[in-house]
Design a protein around this motif. Structure first.
Motif, PDB file in Angstrom:
ATOM      1  N   TRP A  29       0.806  -1.216   0.000  1.00 52.91           N
ATOM      2  CA  TRP A  29       0.000   0.000   0.000  1.00 52.91           C
ATOM      3  C   TRP A  29       0.843   1.271   0.000  1.00 52.91           C
ATOM      4  O   TRP A  29       0.535   2.245  -0.694  1.00 52.91           O
ATOM      5  N   GLY A  30       1.912   1.302   0.745  1.00 50.38           N
ATOM      6  CA  GLY A  30       2.712   2.507   0.861  1.00 50.38           C
ATOM      7  C   GLY A  30       3.759   2.675  -0.212  1.00 50.38           C
ATOM      8  O   GLY A  30       4.626   3.555  -0.102  1.00 50.38           O
ATOM      9  N   LEU A  31       3.728   1.853  -1.269  1.00 49.86           N
ATOM     10  CA  LEU A  31       4.760   1.885  -2.304  1.00 49.86           C
ATOM     11  C   LEU A  31       4.182   2.343  -3.643  1.00 49.86           C
ATOM     12  O   LEU A  31       3.023   2.054  -3.964  1.00 49.86           O
ATOM     13  N   THR A  32       5.010   3.000  -4.431  1.00 49.03           N
ATOM     14  CA  THR A  32       4.625   3.351  -5.789  1.00 49.03           C
ATOM     15  C   THR A  32       4.808   2.136  -6.688  1.00 49.03           C
ATOM     16  O   THR A  32       5.488   1.168  -6.324  1.00 49.03           O
ATOM     17  N   ASP A  33       4.218   2.190  -7.886  1.00 46.76           N
ATOM     18  CA  ASP A  33       4.402   1.093  -8.837  1.00 46.76           C
ATOM     19  C   ASP A  33       5.877   0.907  -9.165  1.00 46.76           C
ATOM     20  O   ASP A  33       6.344  -0.223  -9.350  1.00 46.76           O
ATOM     21  N   GLN A  34       6.601   2.017  -9.242  1.00 48.98           N
ATOM     22  CA  GLN A  34       8.026   1.936  -9.559  1.00 48.98           C
ATOM     23  C   GLN A  34       8.784   1.219  -8.447  1.00 48.98           C
ATOM     24  O   GLN A  34       9.655   0.378  -8.709  1.00 48.98           O
ATOM     25  N   GLN A  35       8.473   1.524  -7.196  1.00 47.21           N
ATOM     26  CA  GLN A  35       9.155   0.869  -6.078  1.00 47.21           C
ATOM     27  C   GLN A  35       8.813  -0.615  -6.015  1.00 47.21           C
ATOM     28  O   GLN A  35       9.691  -1.456  -5.779  1.00 47.21           O
ATOM     29  N   ILE A  36       7.546  -0.943  -6.242  1.00 45.74           N
ATOM     30  CA  ILE A  36       7.149  -2.362  -6.243  1.00 45.74           C
ATOM     31  C   ILE A  36       7.912  -3.117  -7.314  1.00 45.74           C
ATOM     32  O   ILE A  36       8.439  -4.210  -7.079  1.00 45.74           O
ATOM     33  N   ALA A  37       7.992  -2.521  -8.506  1.00 43.98           N
ATOM     34  CA  ALA A  37       8.696  -3.185  -9.602  1.00 43.98           C
ATOM     35  C   ALA A  37      10.177  -3.353  -9.287  1.00 43.98           C
ATOM     36  O   ALA A  37      10.785  -4.403  -9.577  1.00 43.98           O
ATOM     37  N   GLN A  38      10.788  -2.335  -8.692  1.00 42.93           N
ATOM     38  CA  GLN A  38      12.204  -2.417  -8.358  1.00 42.93           C
ATOM     39  C   GLN A  38      12.480  -3.569  -7.399  1.00 42.93           C
ATOM     40  O   GLN A  38      13.409  -4.363  -7.602  1.00 42.93           O
ATOM     41  N   TRP A  39      11.678  -3.685  -6.365  1.00 35.87           N
ATOM     42  CA  TRP A  39      11.928  -4.720  -5.364  1.00 35.87           C
ATOM     43  C   TRP A  39      11.494  -6.099  -5.834  1.00 35.87           C
ATOM     44  O   TRP A  39      12.065  -7.118  -5.415  1.00 35.87           O
ATOM     45  N   GLN A  40      10.526  -6.171  -6.718  1.00 37.25           N
ATOM     46  CA  GLN A  40      10.209  -7.465  -7.311  1.00 37.25           C
ATOM     47  C   GLN A  40      11.339  -7.939  -8.212  1.00 37.25           C
ATOM     48  O   GLN A  40      11.659  -9.126  -8.253  1.00 37.25           O
ATOM     49  N   GLN A  41      11.962  -7.001  -8.954  1.00 31.23           N
ATOM     50  CA  GLN A  41      13.125  -7.345  -9.769  1.00 31.23           C
ATOM     51  C   GLN A  41      14.264  -7.849  -8.889  1.00 31.23           C
ATOM     52  O   GLN A  41      15.044  -8.720  -9.298  1.00 31.23           O
ATOM     53  N   ALA A  42      14.381  -7.306  -7.678  1.00 31.09           N
ATOM     54  CA  ALA A  42      15.428  -7.744  -6.761  1.00 31.09           C
ATOM     55  C   ALA A  42      15.063  -9.052  -6.061  1.00 31.09           C
ATOM     56  O   ALA A  42      15.871  -9.577  -5.290  1.00 31.09           O
ATOM     57  N   GLY A  43      13.875  -9.561  -6.320  1.00 29.79           N
ATOM     58  CA  GLY A  43      13.449 -10.821  -5.724  1.00 29.79           C
ATOM     59  C   GLY A  43      12.868 -10.618  -4.343  1.00 29.79           C
ATOM     60  O   GLY A  43      13.454 -11.028  -3.343  1.00 29.79           O
ATOM     61  N   THR A  44      11.712 -10.000  -4.260  1.00 30.71           N
ATOM     62  CA  THR A  44      11.083  -9.698  -2.966  1.00 30.71           C
ATOM     63  C   THR A  44       9.703 -10.322  -2.898  1.00 30.71           C
ATOM     64  O   THR A  44       8.925 -10.223  -3.846  1.00 30.71           O
ATOM     65  N   GLN A  45       9.411 -10.976  -1.778  1.00 34.26           N
ATOM     66  CA  GLN A  45       8.095 -11.546  -1.530  1.00 34.26           C
ATOM     67  C   GLN A  45       7.315 -10.616  -0.599  1.00 34.26           C
ATOM     68  O   GLN A  45       7.798 -10.265   0.488  1.00 34.26           O
ATOM     69  N   PHE A  46       6.130 -10.189  -1.013  1.00 33.74           N
ATOM     70  CA  PHE A  46       5.279  -9.335  -0.191  1.00 33.74           C
ATOM     71  C   PHE A  46       4.268 -10.212   0.540  1.00 33.74           C
ATOM     72  O   PHE A  46       3.537 -10.992  -0.089  1.00 33.74           O
ATOM     73  N   ILE A  47       4.236 -10.086   1.873  1.00 30.51           N
ATOM     74  CA  ILE A  47       3.419 -10.973   2.699  1.00 30.51           C
ATOM     75  C   ILE A  47       2.542 -10.157   3.645  1.00 30.51           C
ATOM     76  O   ILE A  47       3.022  -9.271   4.350  1.00 30.51           O
ATOM     77  N   GLN A  48       1.251 -10.472   3.641  1.00 27.35           N
ATOM     78  CA  GLN A  48       0.319  -9.898   4.610  1.00 27.35           C
ATOM     79  C   GLN A  48      -0.003 -10.972   5.644  1.00 27.35           C
ATOM     80  O   GLN A  48      -0.326 -12.107   5.299  1.00 27.35           O
ATOM     81  N   VAL A  49       0.114 -10.609   6.923  1.00 28.02           N
ATOM     82  CA  VAL A  49      -0.189 -11.539   8.011  1.00 28.02           C
ATOM     83  C   VAL A  49      -1.460 -11.085   8.709  1.00 28.02           C
ATOM     84  O   VAL A  49      -1.591  -9.910   9.080  1.00 28.02           O
ATOM     85  N   VAL A  50      -2.398 -12.011   8.890  1.00 28.96           N
ATOM     86  CA  VAL A  50      -3.643 -11.717   9.602  1.00 28.96           C
ATOM     87  C   VAL A  50      -3.867 -12.817  10.630  1.00 28.96           C
ATOM     88  O   VAL A  50      -3.272 -13.895  10.545  1.00 28.96           O
ATOM     89  N   PRO A  51      -4.715 -12.575  11.646  1.00 28.24           N
ATOM     90  CA  PRO A  51      -5.088 -13.676  12.532  1.00 28.24           C
ATOM     91  C   PRO A  51      -5.635 -14.844  11.709  1.00 28.24           C
ATOM     92  O   PRO A  51      -6.363 -14.639  10.723  1.00 28.24           O
ATOM     93  N   GLU A  52      -5.304 -16.028  12.094  1.00 29.73           N
ATOM     94  CA  GLU A  52      -5.648 -17.204  11.282  1.00 29.73           C
ATOM     95  C   GLU A  52      -7.145 -17.271  10.953  1.00 29.73           C
ATOM     96  O   GLU A  52      -7.522 -17.630   9.841  1.00 29.73           O
ATOM     97  N   VAL A  53      -7.999 -16.873  11.895  1.00 32.70           N
ATOM     98  CA  VAL A  53      -9.446 -16.976  11.683  1.00 32.70           C
ATOM     99  C   VAL A  53      -9.937 -16.018  10.597  1.00 32.70           C
ATOM    100  O   VAL A  53     -11.043 -16.196  10.067  1.00 32.70           O
ATOM    101  N   GLN A  54      -9.125 -15.015  10.241  1.00 31.39           N
ATOM    102  CA  GLN A  54      -9.539 -14.049   9.230  1.00 31.39           C
ATOM    103  C   GLN A  54      -9.238 -14.501   7.805  1.00 31.39           C
ATOM    104  O   GLN A  54      -9.725 -13.886   6.844  1.00 31.39           O
ATOM    105  N   LEU A  55      -8.459 -15.557   7.660  1.00 31.39           N
ATOM    106  CA  LEU A  55      -8.034 -15.977   6.321  1.00 31.39           C
ATOM    107  C   LEU A  55      -9.189 -16.162   5.345  1.00 31.39           C
ATOM    108  O   LEU A  55      -9.125 -15.695   4.201  1.00 31.39           O
ATOM    109  N   PRO A  56     -10.288 -16.831   5.737  1.00 29.85           N
ATOM    110  CA  PRO A  56     -11.373 -17.042   4.762  1.00 29.85           C
ATOM    111  C   PRO A  56     -12.017 -15.747   4.274  1.00 29.85           C
ATOM    112  O   PRO A  56     -12.632 -15.730   3.203  1.00 29.85           O
ATOM    113  N   ALA A  57     -11.871 -14.653   5.047  1.00 31.92           N
ATOM    114  CA  ALA A  57     -12.548 -13.405   4.678  1.00 31.92           C
ATOM    115  C   ALA A  57     -11.630 -12.407   3.990  1.00 31.92           C
ATOM    116  O   ALA A  57     -12.080 -11.318   3.611  1.00 31.92           O
ATOM    117  N   VAL A  58     -10.359 -12.772   3.818  1.00 30.47           N
ATOM    118  CA  VAL A  58      -9.426 -11.834   3.197  1.00 30.47           C
ATOM    119  C   VAL A  58      -9.763 -11.681   1.721  1.00 30.47           C
ATOM    120  O   VAL A  58      -9.955 -12.662   0.996  1.00 30.47           O
TER     121      VAL A  58
END
Length: 555
Positions: free
Chosen positions: A453-482
């Motif tokens: 959310w806090g990144l520009t498209d350019q920043q996302i592309a730069q870090w994906q090129q560098a091999g970056t995994q973006f991970i969102q963590v939520v309480p386990e019970v929230q997974l079905p509603a994400v």
């Protein structure tokens, strides 16, 4: 000098690779595995005919297991370990005055584990077969090498006297404490050789079969008794003044030593016996242009905390991801300078700890032993002090203050420390350790929110090129509603609640992890973009990564 394939010129017996690794011990094997999975051409060079098959190191920690996990081999290694391995210091009368049995698994694995090194080395070596871009040359002696601005040239000789030439972009020296590469470069190896030696005896079909490791602080002759996997028992006895290795190898002398610890010293199945001298030395530098030192070639230490092997694995994990990014042209080679910045001070701290532990086991003076035994009684009545030893808090955990990271101004900031590794739940319901959701790459892990959310498209592309995994963590019970996430974002559930607890103790909700699982920086969504730009500079990311991405988007 850059090569995509090994030379097929069989007439000239020449080889070309992007990285040459000299030494097939655990550090060299780990380097080759990590670089291999990153698609890099690696040539592993070893002087011996085969891997060393006699037991050496016997202690592997949680950080080393996490390193092995990063190359996909930990499940093959675990059957050759004994987890939750306690270390107990005994007085001459057998009283336990320090019972070190840390029960934490914050990094995903037991903190202390017994193992038999040749069995684990064999797993690491077998793992190289997965990579057609990794080759091994055994029975090769390094006769000479040179380097220039383009690469490194090595001159080898096999057992029949045949000469071979290797040309590589980079050379990693994993050739041990007597490293010919370090000596040829004229790099100092500061420290001293301990005045005492120890004879190590390994026995099959353990005649004691009691668990854990015992360090008997006997002033007459200190000794160690260690239970190892697969029914192996190790005894270590201090060599006393005037004794020689040849004398200690005589059957009658060996019987005398074993009679100290066994009721029937004749009824044993001896695997081997060797005499070791304990050294404490540290290389003056870990990098010389295109040559990098790792493991024992960079530092050696007494065995008493089992940190020689584990410090070498820390070197391998720290260096391998950086070298991979440089070779793959994701980062400039200035990134490699952070290897020494980050690793040398901690290696020295582990040397100092190992020397101190040796003095506890075998004090230089008799009065020091009496003082130790007296203080140990007091420790039992001071719970904070007792916990300090029980939980192994005396072990200096690595925390990098400078290097490939962006340190904050907060006191007690976790930046520069290794991140926890609890179990997480995937969207399909399976539960695995956190690193399995990351892979061998950078990660941006956000609690509750979209990590992009806090990144520009350019920043996302730069870090994906560098091999970056973006991970969102939520309480386990929230997974079905994400809701459906952005492309490239993985959502996982906090299975145990440990991630929520960790973030609850911080001022920031987003953590950026390096491929070696150390925290490179922390932010909230509104400051993430600023952090990622600063980290790109600290990690020497190549600017063309951004330019290429922008051009592709326009096209």
């Amino acid at each position: 000098m850059s090569y995509n394939k090994f030379s097929e010129n069989t007439h000239a017996a020449n080889y070309q690779s992007q990285v040459a690794v000299v030494g097939s011990g655990p550090v060299g094997l780990m380097m080759a595995n990590y670089l291999g999975q990153m698609g890099i051409d690696v040539l592993l060079i070893e002087k011996l005919d085969t891997l060393i098959d006699y037991p050496r190191a016997i202690g592997i920690d949680d950080e080393a297991l996490r390193t092995i996990q990063a190359v996909g081999l930990v499940n093959n290694v675990l059957p050759h370990t004994t987890p939750w391995h306690a270390m107990r210091f005994l007085t001459p009368k057998g009283r336990c005055f320090a019972d070190i049995q840390p029960m934490t698994d914050e990094f995903g694995w037991s903190r202390r584990n017994a193992f038999i090194q040749p069995q684990v080395d064999a797993v690491l070596f077998a793992g190289l077969k997965r990579f057609p871009n990794v080759r091994s040359l055994f029975s090769r002696s390094l006769m000479a090498f040179s380097q220039d601005a383009e690469g490194v040239t090595l001159q080898l000789e096999d057992n029949e006297g045949k000469r071979e030439t290797v040309q590589a972009d980079w050379l990693v020296a994993c050739d041990g404490g007597s490293s010919i590469i370090r000596r040829t470069l004229g790099i100092s190896f500061d420290g001293k050789t301990a005045p005492n030696q120890w004879v190590v005896v390994d026995i099959a079909n353990d005649p004691l079969s009691t668990p854990h490791i015992y360090m008997c602080c006997d002033p007459v002759r200190p000794y160690v008794s260690a239970a190892l996997p697969h029914g192996v028992r190790r005894f270590e006895f201090m060599v006393m003044p005037g004794e020689t290795e040849s004398e200690l190898s005589k059957p009658e002398k060996m019987r005398q030593l074993l009679a100290k610890v066994l009721p029937d010293p004749d009824n044993v199945e001896l695997i081997r016996q060797r005499v070791y001298t304990h050294n404490a030395r540290l290389a003056g530098q870990f990098r010389s242009n295109r040559v990098l030192l790792a493991g024992d070639s960079a530092h050696i230490m007494p065995v008493w905390q089992g940190q020689g092997y584990n410090s070498g694995m820390r070197d391998a994990f720290n260096l391998a991801w950086k070298l991979a990014m440089v070779v793959n042209r994701q980062a400039d080679d200035a990134l490699l300078d952070t290897y020494q910045q980050e690793r040398r001070d901690h290696a020295k701290a582990m040397i100092d700890l190992s020397v101190t532990a040796g003095h506890v086991l075998a004090p230089p003076h008799r009065w020091q032993g009496k003082l130790r035994d007296g203080l140990s009684w007091l420790f039992n009545y001071l719970p904070p002090v007792k916990r300090y030893f029980l939980e192994m808090r005396f072990k200096p955990m690595p925390q990098y203050k400078t290097g490939a990271l962006v340190a904050g101004n907060e006191k007690n900031s976790p930046v520069g420390r290794m991140f926890i590794q609890p179990k997480v739940t995937f969207s399909n319901g399976t539960q695995r350790l956190l690193d399995d959701a990351i892979g061998p790459r950078f990660a941006v892990i956000a609690w509750g929110c979209n990590p992009q959310w806090g990144l520009t498209d350019q920043q996302i592309a730069q870090w994906q090129q560098a091999g970056t995994q973006f991970i969102q963590v939520v309480p386990e019970v929230q997974l079905p509603a994400v809701r459906q996430q952005s492309t490239g974002v993985v959502c996982v559930g906090d299975t145990t609640g440990r991630l929520k607890d960790w973030f609850a103790n911080q001022r920031h909700s987003i953590v950026v992890l390096r491929p070696d699982r150390f925290i490179a920086g922390m932010a909230i969504p509104q400051t993430l973009g600023k952090l990622m730009d600063a980290l790109a500079v600290a990690a020497s990311l190549r600017s063309h990564v951004v330019t290429t991405t922008i051009e592709n988007k326009v096209a």
